[in-house]
Design an enzyme around this catalytic site. Structure first.
Site, PDB file in Angstrom:
ATOM      1  N   LYS A 167       0.805  -1.219   0.000  1.00 47.01           N
ATOM      2  CA  LYS A 167       0.000   0.000   0.000  1.00 47.01           C
ATOM      3  C   LYS A 167       0.842   1.274   0.000  1.00 47.01           C
ATOM      4  O   LYS A 167       0.412   2.314  -0.503  1.00 47.01           O
ATOM      5  CB  LYS A 167      -0.936   0.010   1.215  1.00 47.01           C
ATOM      6  N   GLU A 204     -10.146   5.674   3.058  1.00 46.25           N
ATOM      7  CA  GLU A 204     -10.910   4.569   3.621  1.00 46.25           C
ATOM      8  C   GLU A 204      -9.938   3.451   3.949  1.00 46.25           C
ATOM      9  O   GLU A 204      -8.842   3.392   3.388  1.00 46.25           O
ATOM     10  CB  GLU A 204     -11.930   4.062   2.600  1.00 46.25           C
ATOM     11  N   SER A 236       1.726  -9.647  -0.745  1.00 43.25           N
ATOM     12  CA  SER A 236       1.397  -8.217  -0.702  1.00 43.25           C
ATOM     13  C   SER A 236       1.560  -7.584   0.671  1.00 43.25           C
ATOM     14  O   SER A 236       1.735  -6.376   0.775  1.00 43.25           O
ATOM     15  CB  SER A 236      -0.027  -7.997  -1.213  1.00 43.25           C
TER      16      SER A 236
END
Lengths: 264, 406
Positions: free
Chosen positions: B95, B117, B384
Site C-alpha cells: 500500500k 478509507e 502483498s
C-alpha cells in the site's frame, strides 16, 4: 413542452417558484409512502420526486440513508417503485424518480424507462450519472418520452454547466451546497451564484435543493430560482409527526414559494 | 519502460477500459477528479516528481523489495515458487507505493487535508504514515466491524496523528467506509484529497493507483530473470479491489506466455453466497464511481461481501480487472477462508514468513496451480503484506491462545 416543464411554466405564470417534494418509495412502507405522497400533493407540492432506495447512497446524509435502509429492510423491491409512481399518477400527481444509477443499469436502462413511463412517471433525476456517461439513458429517455434531470454543483465549470443544461430537459437540478442531503439552518450563498451562472447558458428552469427545511428558506430560494426542492425535511416530518407534520411542512413551503416577492 | 510511461493498456481519456471504468460520480466531484487527472498527467512526465517519488520509495519505503524463493513451500505446491516480498516494505504492505505517490500529488495540488478509507487498516496506516512524513492532515474512515477486528491498526493510525472515524452505516465494513469518505469529499473537496486505496473508483484513480504499483511488477520481472533465468509460468496475486494484483500483472502483461492469475476471497465457498469473489460471481454494475463487476442482487442493490480477510471484504473490483477478465488476458478464481488460512499457516511454518491473510489467498492459489505446472514450473506470488496485523484472527481461528497449533 413536457409535463415537467409545464409544472414550472404554470408556477411562473403565477409569479412564483414550483415546490418539489421528495420522499423515498417504500418509506416507511410501500402503502405508507403512497399516502404521504398524496398528502404532499394535497398540501401544495407541484411536483413529486420519488426516491428509489439504494444500498449505497453516497450523496445522501444520515436522514435519507436511514429512510432507504428502513425501506429496504422492510423488503422494498424495484417493482414497488412503479406501483408507487402509478398511484401518484392516478391521484393526479406529477412525479419524477430520483435514483442512483446502478439499480437502473441492473433493471436495464430501456426497460426501466419503459416501465417508468408506463406507470405515469415523467422523468429521472440521476445524482451519480453525469451526461458524459449517459448515452444509453439519452436514447431510452427519447424513446419513452421521459425528462432527464441532471445536476450542476457550485464546483461545475462553465463548460460543464453548458453541457449539462443542454443534456437536461424538464428542469436542471442545482445543488445549493457542496455536500450531502440533509437540512441546514442557512441556505448556502453559493446557490444564487450558481443559478445566475446557469442562466447565462440556458433558459431551462432551475430547481435548487440540498438543505431546505422551512417556508422562509423556500421564499429566499424562490427569489432567484424556478423551483425549490425539499427532501430530508419531509423524511424527518414523517418520522417526527406523521401525516399532520407532512401536510404542515408542505403547506409552509407552499406559502414560502409564493412569498418570494415580499422577501426579495 | 519507466513506471509512468503510457502503455497500450491505458484507459481512454475518460477512463474507460473497454466498457468498464469511467466516472459514475456526482457532478460535484467532477471538478476534483478532473483536477487530479490533469495534475497526474503533468506529474508523470515531470522529472522532479518522478525523482522525488523514487527517492521516497528507496529511502523511506525500503524498495526494491526482495524476491525470495520459497523452496519448502514450493514442495507443497509441487512447483518452484518465488515470493515478491511487499511485506518487507515500510508499514508492511504494498500500500505504501500508492500512498506516497498520491500524497505527493496532494502537495502538488496545494491541498492540506487527506481522507482515506481502510478495510484491514493497511491502507489507513500507510496513508497516516505518508501524511505524517509530508505534513498533511489525515482522516481515515473505517467500518466499525473492522475497527474491532483490526484494533492494533487503529492504534497505529492514531499514534501517527490520524483521526480514525468508525463508520456505523450499512454493513459497517470497507464499502461503507468508502461511502462515508465520498460524502466527506463532496463536502470538503476544495481543500481535501481523497486518497483512494485501491485501483477502483472514478477515473483517474484506477490508472494512477495502478501506475504507482507498477514498480512491483517492474522489479519482479527483473528479479525473476536474474534468479531463475527465465520468465515465470504464472504470476499470482490476491484480488480484493485489486491494486497489488494490477501492479504486479503490469510488469508481465506484454509477456503473453506468462499467465496472470488473480485469486479472489471465496469466504465460506462461492456456492454458499458468503464470499467476496466479485469477478467469479458478480455481474456488471456501477459502484463507487466506476463500471465494473459488482456483487448485487437482482434489483441492483449491492450485497455484502464476506471474507475472513478484512482487506478483501469488498463487493466490487477495479475496472481494469474486469477488462482483463473479459479479454482473457488474466484469469481469476476463488479460494475459501479455510484454504487461505491453511496457506497462512503453511508459509509461516515452512519458510518463517507470516503472510497477511490477504496474501495468503494468493499462496492458496499457488498451491492449487502448482501441481499442474510440475517441478519444472515457476510461479511468482505477490506477497502483498505481512501478517502481524492478523494475529487476533489467527489466535481465534487456530485456537493458538489455548495451546493450539496451526
Amino acid at each position: 413542452m413536457s409535463l415537467v416543464s409545464d409544472v414550472f411554466a404554470s408556477a411562473k405564470a403565477e409569479s412564483r417558484a414550483a415546490l418539489v417534494g421528495y420522499l423515498p418509495a417504500g418509506f416507511p412502507t410501500v402503502e405508507g409512502s403512497k399516502d404521504y405522497l398524496k398528502s404532499m400533493i394535497d398540501a401544495g407540492c407541484d411536483l413529486l420526486e420519488i426516491g428509489l432506495p439504494f444500498s449505497d447512497p453516497v450523496i445522501d446524509g444520515p436522514t435519507i440513508q436511514a429512510a432507504a435502509e428502513q425501506a429496504l429492510g422492510a423488503g422494498f423491491r424495484v417493482r414497488d417503485l412503479f406501483d408507487v409512481v402509478s398511484s401518484v399518477a392516478d391521484a393526479g400527481g406529477r412525479a419524477v424518480v430520483m435514483t442512483y444509477w446502478n439499480p437502473v443499469l441492473r433493471y436495464g436502462v430501456d426497460a426501466f424507462a419503459r416501465d417508468l413511463a408506463a406507470a405515469g412517471g415523467l422523468g429521472l433525476i440521476t445524482p451519480d450519472l453525469v451526461p458524459d456517461e449517459a448515452d444509453d439513458w439519452m436514447a431510452a429517455s427519447e424513446a419513452h418520452g421521459l425528462d432527464r434531470i441532471f445536476l450542476v454543483a457550485p464546483s461545475s465549470t462553465e463548460d460543464r454547466i453548458d453541457m449539462t443544461a443542454r443534456a437536461s430537459s424538464g428542469f436542471l437540478y442545482a445543488t445549493a451546497v457542496m455536500g450531502v442531503t440533509g437540512v441546514r439552518d442557512v441556505v448556502s450563498s453559493a446557490a444564487p451564484e450558481l443559478v445566475a451562472r446557469v442562466r447565462e447558458h440556458s433558459s431551462i428552469p432551475v430547481g435548487v435543493g440540498l438543505g431546505v427545511k422551512s417556508g422562509a428558506q423556500a421564499a429566499e430560494i424562490a427569489g432567484y430560482a424556478d423551483g425549490v426542492i425539499v427532501g430530508s425535511a419531509f423524511v424527518s416530518a414523517v418520522n417526527d409527526g406523521g401525516d399532520a407534520a407532512v401536510r404542515a411542512l408542505a403547506a409552509d413551503l407552499a406559502k414560502g414559494v409564493r412569498s418570494a416577492a415580499a422577501i426579495v | 519502460m519507466g513506471q509512468f510511461s503510457p502503455t497500450p493498456h491505458d484507459p481512454d481519456e475518460r477512463g474507460h477500459f473497454g466498457p468498464w471504468g469511467g466516472r459514475f460520480v456526482p457532478e460535484a466531484l467532477i471538478a476534483a477528479v478532473d483536477e487530479l487527472a490533469a495534475e497526474y498527467d503533468k506529474a508523470r512526465i515531470d522529472p522532479d516528481f518522478v525523482n522525488e517519488f523514487q527517492r521516497l520509495l528507496k529511502d523511506f519505503a525500503g524498495r526494491p523489495s526482495l524476491l525470495t524463493e520459497a523452496p519448502k513451500f514450493g514442495e507443497h505446491a509441487g512447483t518452484r515458487v518465488f515470493l515478491k516480498r511487499e511485506d518487507l516494505n515500510h508499514t508492511g504492505s504494498h500500500k505504501i507505493n500508492n500512498v506516497l505517490g498520491q500524497a505527493l500529488l496532494t502537495k502538488r495540488m496545494g491541498k492540506k487535508r487527506v481522507i482515506a478509507e481502510t478495510g484491514a487498516g493497511q491502507h489507513g496506516v500507510a496513508t497516516a504514515t505518508a501524511c505524517a512524513l509530508l505534513g498533511l492532515d489525515c482522516v481515515v474512515y473505517m467500518g466499525e466491524v473492522d475497527t474491532e477486528r483490526q484494533a492494533l491498526n487503529v492504534a497505529r493510525m492514531r499514534l501517527l496523528g490520524a483521526e480514525v472515524i468508525p463508520v456505523k452505516s450499512g454493513s459497517r465494513t470497507l464499502k461503507d467506509a468508502i461511502n462515508e469518505a465520498l460524502r466527506d469529499w463532496v463536502a470538503n473537496v476544495d481543500e481535501t484529497h481523497y486518497l483512494l486505496g485501491t485501483a477502483a473508483g472514478p477515473h483517474p484513480f484506477p490508472l494512477l493507483v495502478r501506475d504507482f504499483h507498477r514498480i512491483i511488477g517492474i522489479e519482479a520481472r527483473e528479479q525473476i530473470l536474474e534468479k531463475a533465468g527465465r520468465l515465470p509460468d504464472a504470476v499470482v496475486a490476491c484480488v480484493g479491489g485489486g491494486s497489488n494484483a494490477i501492479g504486479i500483472f503490469h510488469g508481465f502483461i506484454d509477456d503473453l506466455d506468462v499467465r496472470l492469475v488473480g485469486v479472489e476471497p471465496g469466504g465460506s465457498g462461492v456456492e454458499s453466497g458468503s464470499h467476496g469473489a466479485t469477478l467469479t460471481a458478480g455481474t456488471p454494475g456501477s459502484l463507487h464511481g466506476a463500471m465494473s463487476y459488482v456483487m448485487q442482487d437482482e434489483d441492483g442493490q449491492i450485497t455484502e461481501a464476506h471474507s475472513i480477510s478484512a482487506g478483501l471484504d469488498y463487493p466490487g473490483v477495479g475496472p481494469e480487472h474486469s477488462h482483463l477478465k473479459d479479454i482473457g488476458r488474466a484469469e481469476y478464481f476463488p479460494v475459501t477462508d479455510a484454504e487461505a488460512m491453511d496457506a497462512f499457516a503453511l508459509l509461516s511454518r515452512t519458510e518463517g514468513i507470516i503472510p497477511a491473510i490477504e496474501s495468503s489467498h494468493a499462496l492458496a492459489g499457488a498451491l492449487k496451480l502448482g501441481p499442474s505446472l510440475g517441478p519444472d514450473g515457476l510461479l511468482v506470488v505477490n506477497l502483498s503484506g505481512r501478517g502481524d496485523k492478523d494475529m487476533d484472527t489467527a489466535v481465534a481461528y487456530f485456537g493458538l491462545g489455548d495451546g493450539g497449533q496451526a
